[in-house]
Design a protein around this motif. Structure first.
Motif, PDB file in Angstrom:
ATOM      1  N   ASP A 118      40.957  34.197  36.370  1.00  0.00           N
ATOM      2  CA  ASP A 118      41.415  35.372  37.095  1.00  0.00           C
ATOM      3  C   ASP A 118      40.789  35.322  38.502  1.00  0.00           C
ATOM      4  O   ASP A 118      39.837  34.558  38.737  1.00  0.00           O
ATOM      5  N   ASP A 142      40.547  38.543  41.036  1.00  0.00           N
ATOM      6  CA  ASP A 142      39.824  39.764  41.439  1.00  0.00           C
ATOM      7  C   ASP A 142      38.659  40.067  40.500  1.00  0.00           C
ATOM      8  O   ASP A 142      38.844  40.245  39.295  1.00  0.00           O
ATOM      9  N   TYR A 143      37.466  40.095  41.036  1.00  0.00           N
ATOM     10  CA  TYR A 143      36.234  40.437  40.317  1.00  0.00           C
ATOM     11  C   TYR A 143      35.852  39.401  39.259  1.00  0.00           C
ATOM     12  O   TYR A 143      35.013  39.662  38.390  1.00  0.00           O
ATOM     13  N   THR A 144      36.500  38.212  39.343  1.00  0.00           N
ATOM     14  CA  THR A 144      36.094  37.083  38.502  1.00  0.00           C
ATOM     15  C   THR A 144      35.633  35.966  39.423  1.00  0.00           C
ATOM     16  O   THR A 144      34.538  35.432  39.263  1.00  0.00           O
ATOM     17  N   ASP A 182      37.407  39.095  34.062  1.00  0.00           N
ATOM     18  CA  ASP A 182      36.557  40.289  34.000  1.00  0.00           C
ATOM     19  C   ASP A 182      37.240  41.420  33.239  1.00  0.00           C
ATOM     20  O   ASP A 182      36.602  42.436  32.963  1.00  0.00           O
ATOM     21  N   SER A 183      38.542  41.254  32.906  1.00  0.00           N
ATOM     22  CA  SER A 183      39.254  42.285  32.149  1.00  0.00           C
ATOM     23  C   SER A 183      39.623  41.713  30.788  1.00  0.00           C
ATOM     24  O   SER A 183      39.861  40.504  30.660  1.00  0.00           O
ATOM     25  N   ASP A 209      42.481  39.310  30.465  1.00  0.00           N
ATOM     26  CA  ASP A 209      42.314  37.959  31.009  1.00  0.00           C
ATOM     27  C   ASP A 209      42.070  36.927  29.901  1.00  0.00           C
ATOM     28  O   ASP A 209      42.340  35.734  30.084  1.00  0.00           O
TER      29      ASP A 209
HETATM   30 MG    MG Z   1      40.025  40.747  37.578  1.00  0.00          MG
END
Ligand code: MG
Ligand code: MG7
Length: 320
Positions: free
Chosen positions: A55, A57-59, A244-245, A248
């Motif tokens: 992923d 975003d934020y990964t 991060d989700s 994912d």
């Molecule tokens: Mg993410």
């Protein structure tokens, strides 16, 4: 008595407890024996059988930065561009407030959520239409976030490139922002592909997103069917998945059942409330870890064995 458990491991068999990165307090595993098994499969299989699916975003970007500044998501980077019409900003914000709670609703079934997500991405695409827009605006905003990638991302992508491991950055966000950040951070090596939603143009104006639409719940290798990337990787059955989700974790769900998949989850928000679910979903859960150290450790083990194999092959060759 089952004798399998008692059998001495074959020489070179790796133990989780002997891998320092995996024994850190913030590195959690529900089933360390499974992690150990997969690591040994990866190391025996070598880099030729590996692929990475991550992923964005934020990964790849951090969940928390050292200076406390918030990191914009890929859609957020686009929305921060100055020339966007006022109406666009107001309306996309309204969509966000309507659909985001549905996306993360713990009670609604996924099939029902999927209908709403298709609506969200469709309406967002319709709003992203009919005005002129230059990629340089995204590049300008994205330049502020090239330093917001996890620590050692640069080294990690260099490792993947050196080992020839196909790397898929799979994002339900905006591909134009993803590529811009990765390029400006100098990690867009030839082995990296970005599958995401890219801006489409018609007669010089924006015309929504290119097909196929990638939303939260179709973000898996089945949407890649027919994509050139699929052909490249469908024989690579050793897969590292990073996200991060919770959703994912399914990013590699289109691959053959015989594959070995190591799912690494980065957990930051509401750690206590989310822990059980993350532990059940990911093989390794990293709590507030803003680095690429754990995935790099796996690559390091694979590379070490690979080097030994190469040396052994060279020695055999020269003794002939
Ligand atoms: Mg993410
Ligand atoms: N997300 C999905 N859509 C939008 C949008 O149109 N604007 C903004 N700001 N965010 C959006 O990175 C993927 C995440 O981006 C959000 C259509 C969703 O929360 C999605 O999970």
């Amino acid at each position: 008595m089952g004798c399998d458990e008692k059998r001495e491991p074959a020489s070179g068999y790796l133990r989780v407890q002997d891998i320092p990165a995996l024994t850190q307090d913030h590195c959690r595993m529900l089933d360390p024996a499974k992690v150990e098994r997969i690591i040994n499969e990866f190391v025996q299989g070598g880099p030729e059988r590996m692929q990475l699916v991550s992923d964005f975003d934020y990964t790849i970007t951090k969940q928390r930065t050292d200076d406390g500044c918030a990191v914009l998501s890929s859609f957020g980077i686009f929305n921060a561009c100055e020339s966007l019409p006022e109406n666009f900003k107001v309306e996309t914000e309204k969509l966000y407030r309507k659909y985001r709670p549905i996306e993360i609703d713990p009670h609604m079934p996924v099939e029902e959520k999927t209908k709403f997500m298709i609506e969200w991405w469709t309406k967002s695409g319709e709003l992203t239409s009919g005005f002129s827009f230059d990629q340089s605006e995204i590049d300008h905003v994205a330049s502020k976030y090239k330093h917001a990638l996890r620590d050692r991302t640069h080294e990690f992508f260099a490792d993947l490139d050196r080992l020839g491991i196909p790397t898929l950055v799979f994002s339900a966000g905006l591909g134009n922002s993803v590529v811009s950040v990765l390029r400006q951070a100098n990690v867009m090596h030839p082995n990296v592909r970005v599958v995401s939603n890219f801006l489409k143009y018609r007669n010089g104006n924006l015309d929504g997103f290119q097909q196929p639409m990638i939303h939260t719940f179709n973000k898996n290798e089945t949407v890649l069917d027919g994509n050139e990337y699929y052909d490249l990787v469908h024989t690579r059955d050793h897969i590292i998945v990073m996200g991060d989700s919770i959703g994912d974790a399914d990013m590699a769900s289109g691959v053959p059942a015989s594959s070995h998949i190591m799912k690494i989850g980065f957990l930051f928000d509401h750690v206590e409330a989310n822990m059980e679910k993350y532990m059940k979903t990911f093989d390794i859960v990293l709590v507030d870890d803003q680095t690429m150290d754990v995935p790099r450790t796996l690559l390091g083990l694979i590379e070490k064995q690979h080097q030994l194999n190469l040396q052994a092959a060279a020695a055999k060759q020269s003794s002939l």
